[in-house]
Motif scaffolding. Structure first.
Motif, mmCIF file in Angstrom:
data_model
loop_
_atom_site.group_PDB
_atom_site.id
_atom_site.type_symbol
_atom_site.label_atom_id
_atom_site.label_comp_id
_atom_site.label_asym_id
_atom_site.label_seq_id
_atom_site.Cartn_x
_atom_site.Cartn_y
_atom_site.Cartn_z
ATOM 1 N N PHE A 191 -19.221 -5.153 -1.746
ATOM 2 C CA PHE A 191 -18.911 -5.690 -0.580
ATOM 3 C C PHE A 191 -20.434 -5.978 -0.290
ATOM 4 N N GLN A 192 -20.542 -7.206 0.365
ATOM 5 C CA GLN A 192 -22.023 -7.569 1.060
ATOM 6 C C GLN A 192 -22.146 -7.965 2.548
ATOM 7 N N ASN A 193 -20.753 -9.012 2.736
ATOM 8 C CA ASN A 193 -20.807 -9.495 4.247
ATOM 9 C C ASN A 193 -19.080 -9.344 4.394
ATOM 10 N N LEU A 194 -18.469 -8.227 4.974
ATOM 11 C CA LEU A 194 -17.208 -8.062 4.316
ATOM 12 C C LEU A 194 -16.902 -8.757 6.222
ATOM 13 N N GLY A 195 -16.029 -9.664 6.465
ATOM 14 C CA GLY A 195 -15.752 -9.630 7.115
ATOM 15 C C GLY A 195 -14.377 -9.853 8.359
ATOM 16 N N LEU A 196 -13.222 -9.499 7.013
ATOM 17 C CA LEU A 196 -11.848 -9.734 7.196
ATOM 18 C C LEU A 196 -11.010 -8.896 6.273
ATOM 19 N N ILE A 197 -10.102 -8.344 6.020
ATOM 20 C CA ILE A 197 -8.917 -7.429 5.405
ATOM 21 C C ILE A 197 -8.054 -7.759 5.956
ATOM 22 N N ILE A 198 -6.938 -8.383 5.179
ATOM 23 C CA ILE A 198 -5.720 -8.702 5.356
ATOM 24 C C ILE A 198 -4.765 -7.943 4.323
ATOM 25 N N ILE A 199 -3.730 -7.248 4.804
ATOM 26 C CA ILE A 199 -3.635 -5.889 5.075
ATOM 27 C C ILE A 199 -1.338 -6.906 4.008
ATOM 28 N N ASP A 200 -1.319 -7.523 3.117
ATOM 29 C CA ASP A 200 -0.223 -8.079 3.099
ATOM 30 C C ASP A 200 1.680 -7.188 3.299
ATOM 31 N N GLU A 201 2.828 -7.355 3.008
ATOM 32 C CA GLU A 201 3.486 -6.343 3.429
ATOM 33 C C GLU A 201 2.561 -4.728 3.715
ATOM 34 N N GLU A 202 2.082 -4.732 4.297
ATOM 35 C CA GLU A 202 1.547 -3.438 4.684
ATOM 36 C C GLU A 202 2.526 -1.426 4.670
ATOM 37 N N HIS A 203 3.918 -2.002 5.050
ATOM 38 C CA HIS A 203 4.669 -1.321 5.021
ATOM 39 C C HIS A 203 4.562 -0.224 3.535
ATOM 40 N N GLU A 204 4.588 -1.432 2.763
ATOM 41 C CA GLU A 204 4.469 -0.814 0.610
ATOM 42 C C GLU A 204 4.469 0.654 0.583
ATOM 43 N N GLN A 205 5.321 1.302 -0.413
ATOM 44 C CA GLN A 205 5.146 2.746 -1.148
ATOM 45 C C GLN A 205 3.528 2.862 -2.190
ATOM 46 N N THR A 206 3.885 1.339 -2.417
ATOM 47 C CA THR A 206 2.825 1.426 -3.683
ATOM 48 C C THR A 206 1.451 1.211 -3.075
ATOM 49 N N PHE A 207 1.047 1.031 -1.757
ATOM 50 C CA PHE A 207 -0.598 1.307 -1.270
ATOM 51 C C PHE A 207 -0.788 2.535 -1.470
ATOM 52 N N LYS A 208 0.240 3.704 -1.466
ATOM 53 C CA LYS A 208 -0.833 4.952 -1.915
ATOM 54 C C LYS A 208 -0.132 4.889 -3.217
ATOM 55 N N GLN A 209 -1.767 5.595 -3.695
ATOM 56 C CA GLN A 209 -1.956 6.025 -5.157
ATOM 57 C C GLN A 209 -1.396 7.248 -5.263
ATOM 58 N N LEU A 256 -6.254 -7.415 9.412
ATOM 59 C CA LEU A 256 -4.681 -7.460 9.559
ATOM 60 C C LEU A 256 -3.867 -7.263 8.857
ATOM 61 N N LEU A 257 -2.693 -6.497 9.590
ATOM 62 C CA LEU A 257 -1.783 -6.126 8.940
ATOM 63 C C LEU A 257 -0.361 -6.517 9.205
ATOM 64 N N GLY A 258 -0.313 -7.232 8.378
ATOM 65 C CA GLY A 258 1.559 -8.003 8.031
ATOM 66 C C GLY A 258 2.297 -7.471 7.467
ATOM 67 N N SER A 259 3.447 -7.963 7.864
ATOM 68 C CA SER A 259 4.837 -7.470 7.460
ATOM 69 C C SER A 259 5.917 -7.464 8.322
ATOM 70 N N ALA A 260 7.390 -7.766 7.797
ATOM 71 C CA ALA A 260 8.857 -8.224 8.631
ATOM 72 C C ALA A 260 9.126 -7.301 8.407
ATOM 73 N N THR A 261 8.532 -5.966 7.776
ATOM 74 C CA THR A 261 9.318 -4.096 8.250
ATOM 75 C C THR A 261 8.072 -3.433 8.832
ATOM 76 N N PRO A 262 6.856 -3.215 9.811
ATOM 77 C CA PRO A 262 6.460 -2.790 9.288
ATOM 78 C C PRO A 262 6.641 -0.707 8.904
ATOM 79 N N GLY A 263 5.696 -0.620 8.541
ATOM 80 C CA GLY A 263 5.913 0.849 8.438
ATOM 81 C C GLY A 263 6.028 1.857 9.477
ATOM 82 N N ILE A 264 6.422 2.425 10.217
ATOM 83 C CA ILE A 264 6.830 2.974 11.014
ATOM 84 C C ILE A 264 5.509 3.988 12.183
ATOM 85 N N GLU A 265 4.539 4.471 11.195
ATOM 86 C CA GLU A 265 3.545 5.039 11.747
ATOM 87 C C GLU A 265 2.567 3.793 12.807
ATOM 88 N N THR A 266 2.317 2.230 11.481
ATOM 89 C CA THR A 266 1.863 1.752 12.339
ATOM 90 C C THR A 266 2.835 1.080 13.327
#
Length: 815
Positions: free
Chosen positions: A392-410, A435-445
């Motif tokens: 990234f050269q000029n990153l301004g925003l990161i949106i993480i949709d469905e942030e609770h999903e376990q597939t975000f973990k490698q 911006l973290l978005g979810s209808a059912t956020p992870g408990i840590e978040t």
């Protein structure tokens, strides 16, 4: 004076290596450029320059580099810093992060080539039949690859033959580097300049009067140029009716001239009717997010399913693009990118780039280069977790949709990073917002949001004031007792599906297990066919009539009799998506049922085909695994059915209840998203279970409070950090001894809870036995010192000769 560079290789090596360069190379090279370097025995790898210096290495002689592969750095300093953080935090090597981060097209492969020696005389030397075959092949072509020799001799052990040829000085080996990425070129044609004058053109037509097809091709060329007002591709001309042979003849006669232009492999077009305006509640949430960003770098948007979070994201993206910033939009599943790409490209046109593993190497290389150059074509980058590694050269925003999903973990291989946490660190170094978005956020978040670490914005109304779905619980115990089941469907579920279909609506059914049934059992002696390499039963697939292991891919034909007692009384137990699909075809023969799981979405466009067919209402009933639980948007779904809620609840995992709640709420959220209220039917043996009650009442707070209380009592996140060490070896006793030694060392040197060594639920995969050790670190203790101690102990473990063959993997924040 000697000159040196530090190079990281795409291998799991603890440190970079030093290579020698000359003065001109030293002056030209910069951090982030790729160089081809020799490493090990005659192997060439693509290394990445970390820095330059003039200090020779103390322990070895620095080798010379082979060649410089770039004219400018492909990796930015900011990226390298982020990769170093990932390597340190997740306790892996920088080489593993580099290998995972770079598209395969940038990592050159060295392939051994066999070439014949010009001074060799075949008459004077006696060659065996195999040797002569290779020698003869080399007379017809200049070089052979190892793989080609295997096919010529039709045998796998070819090295002895090659070694004999080398000893007879008949052939020599050389390493060749193949650059994998090639730009996509489009073949165009144009009329030679001399024929464009009027008199010359009529003369040309006269010349071609006998060659009718060539004359027609010339006419077609002029028609296409007149209608499209742009250069003519060979493809367009052939589609219009000219054959390739005719075009070739015209090129040979020097009437047409061919030329090539580079083109991006993936291009998107905007749509004129993609505009929309936010509802009052969405606008309110949008303003709150912007206010929150003035005080906090990370904000959680807790919006119920179908509340219109994507529209808010689009408006935010628009603001950041207007400021000239890049936006990264992370999604947990490739299946989701398919639907989102359509929505975003309709709005932003060709400013959207996509980056995930289903794209080809060349497509990913192009996206990388567009992001690196800050191209207009890569203002918004949509991707799965690997998109984090882009330059990234000029990153301004990161949106993480469905942030609770376990597939975000490698999970495997290293780096075993969590994309949500790594994205927050990346944003921090780029001074960007998350911006973290979810209808059912992870408990840590949610814990971080309610304790002031993150900003918090709530959106608790569905878009267009559509009512949340009505949830109906079906007691399976009672239904089986009253004999009101057809296959795995209760009478209530079957009636509801029939009614929904009658009303012209579609149905989604959820069963989080693929295949026909999880195991086959002998009804005489109780034997269940097991995988010989893993400690699991084989899953039965009806359409292939085979038993398959989901861990190592081992498969056998479906047995007709028991392998133990030879009885023919075999029965399938449990059920998966394939069985549900077949039952639906017998229950609703006139309706089109389809399934969406890992088996039906293997190809690059596998997801797209199914999602598009469902959206276009070609599919009436869609059966699927957790892929369906993510944020897919379908207007016409009237009903959702969960066929068995219990197999999600009873998992050996401290997150089982949280995950079951999230999964059920997310699946339920696919129903009734447009005009009428949807219905959700949940079949369960335990309708009074707390989690199922919380799903029915949509009581996220109740679930959160209950789970946080348990986590606090039993020392789990967010109060404790976890590090899991996994040991694997083929010898059961050796593994047992080594795991116990490591456990004793850790518990003696760390004043922390160390649990284990434990046999996991599946304690053998691919013929390797498994043991795990869990270390729990309280919130107040610094992770850095603990990790240093663990690394020191693992170094001692590796120094014990009998433990060296044991494979050890470290997983930080494993869940």
């Amino acid at each position: 004076m000697p000159f040196f560079i530090e190079v990281v290789l795409p291998l799991a090596l603890p440190k970079p290596f030093t290579y020698a360069v000359n003065e001109a190379e030293y002056a030209f090279l910069q951090t982030g450029m790729r160089v081809a370097v020799p490493f090990g025995r005659n192997k060439i790898y693509t290394g990445l320059v970390l820095n330059k210096h003039q200090n020779p290495p103390q322990l070895y002689e620095a080798k010379d580099i082979h060649q410089i592969l770039d004219d400018f750095p492909l990796v930015t300093q900011n990226q390298l810093d982020h990769w170093l953080w990932i390597a340190n935090y997740y306790m892996c090597s920088l080489g593993e992060v580099y290998k995972s981060a770079m598209p395969g097209g940038f990592l050159l492969e060295s392939e051994t080539l066999i070439t014949s020696r010009p001074d060799f005389n075949a008459q004077s030397e006696e060659l065996s039949d195999d040797e002569y075959l290779i020698y003869e092949a080399l007379q017809k072509q200049s070089a052979l690859k190892i793989q080609e020799v295997v096919s010529i001799l039709n045998k796998k052990t070819i090295l002895p033959v090659i070694n004999k040829l080398i000893s007879k000085n008949a052939v020599s080996l050389q390493e060749e580097i193949n650059e994998k990425y090639r730009p996509k070129t489009i073949r165009y044609i144009r009329m030679q300049q001399e024929f464009l004058q009027q008199d010359q053109l009529s003369e040309l037509m006269e010349v071609l009067s006998r060659a009718q097809k060539q004359r027609e091709a010339v006419m077609l060329y002029f028609q296409l140029q007149a209608s499209d007002k742009q250069p003519v591709t060979v493809k367009k001309l052939t589609e219009a009716g000219a054959t390739a042979a005719v075009i070739k003849s015209l090129i040979d006669k020097e009437i047409f001239e061919e030329y090539y232009l580079e083109e991006d492999r993936v291009q998107f077009e905007g749509s004129d009717n993609a505009g929309f305006s936010l509802s009052q509640k969405q606008q309110q949430a949008f303003d709150e997010i912007k206010t929150s960003f003035t005080q906090k770098d990370v904000t959680l948007l807790h919006g119920i399913t179908s509340s219109g979070k994507t529209e808010i994201y689009i408006k935010l993206i628009e603001e950041y693009i207007a400021k000239g910033k890049q936006v990264l939009y992370l999604l947990p599943e490739i299946a989701l990118t398919t639907q989102l790409v359509v929505r975003l490209t309709a709005y932003f046109g060709n400013q959207v780039a996509v980056f995930h593993s289903k794209y080809s190497n060349n497509e990913r290389v192009e996206t990388w280069q567009q992001v690196l150059s800050g191209s207009e074509k890569a203002r918004v980058i949509i991707g799965a977790r690997s998109a984090l590694f882009l330059p990234f050269q000029n990153l301004g925003l990161i949106i993480i949709d469905e942030e609770h999903e376990q597939t975000f973990k490698q999970a495997d291989p290293a780096p075993r990073y969590h994309a949500r946490d790594a994205a927050i660190v990346l944003a921090n170094s780029n001074e960007a917002k998350v911006l973290l978005g979810s209808a059912t956020p992870g408990i840590e978040t949610y814990y971080n949001a309610t304790h002031g670490k993150y900003g918090y914005v709530s959106l608790n109304e569905r878009f267009g004031n559509v009512m949340p779905p009505e949830i109906v619980l079906i007691d399976l115990k009672d239904k089986y007792k009253r004999k009101r089941m057809t296959g795995h469907f209760s009478d209530e579920m079957t009636d509801a599906i029939a009614e929904t279909l009658y009303n012209g609506k579609q149905v989604i059914l959820f069963q989080n297990r693929r295949g026909f049934s999880p195991w086959v059992e002998c009804m005489t002696c109780g034997h269940v066919p097991q995988c010989p390499q893993c400690d699991v039963s084989l899953t039965y697939y009806k359409y292939k009539n085979a038993l398959r292991c989901h861990y190592c891919g081992y498969h056998i034909a479906n047995p007709t009799n028991c392998h133990k007692c030879h009885s023919t009384d075999l029965n399938t137990k449990g059920f998966g998506t394939e069985q549900i699909e077949l039952e639906l075809k017998s229950l609703f023969p006139n309706k089109n049922s389809w399934r969406m799981d890992q088996d039906t979405t293997r190809g690059k466009h596998g997801y797209e085909k199914i999602i598009d067919s469902f959206k276009n209402r070609e599919i009436d009933i869609l059966v699927g695994t957790q892929m369906l639980a993510k944020g897919l948007h379908f207007d016409n779904v009237g009903m959702v059915g969960i066929l068995n809620a219990d197999n999600m609840l009873y998992q050996p995992d401290f997150r089982a209840f949280e995950r079951a709640y999230q999964m059920m709420v997310q699946v339920a959220g696919r129903a009734g998203r447009k005009d009428s209220r949807g219905k959700v039917f949940i079949q369960t043996y335990n309708p009074l279970h707390n989690i199922i009650r919380q799903v029915t009442d949509n009581d996220y707070d109740g679930m959160y409070k209950e789970q946080v209380y348990e986590r606090h009592n039993f020392k789990y996140p967010p109060f404790y950090r976890l590090i899991r060490i996994t040991l694997k070896h083929k010898d059961y006793e050796k593994l047992k001894d080594s795991a116990l030694w490591l456990y004793n060392m850790l518990s003696q040197n760390l004043a922390l809870p160390v649990l284990g060594p434990e046999e996991p639920g599946i304690n053998r995969i691919r013929n390797e036995y498994i043991r795990t050790i869990m270390i729990k670190i309280p919130g107040g203790i610094t992770l850095g010192n603990t990790k240093k101690t663990i690394e020191k102990i693992l170094g001692s473990f590796d120094a014990v000769p009998q433990y060296r063959p044991v494979k050890v993997t470290i997983n930080v924040d494993p869940y």
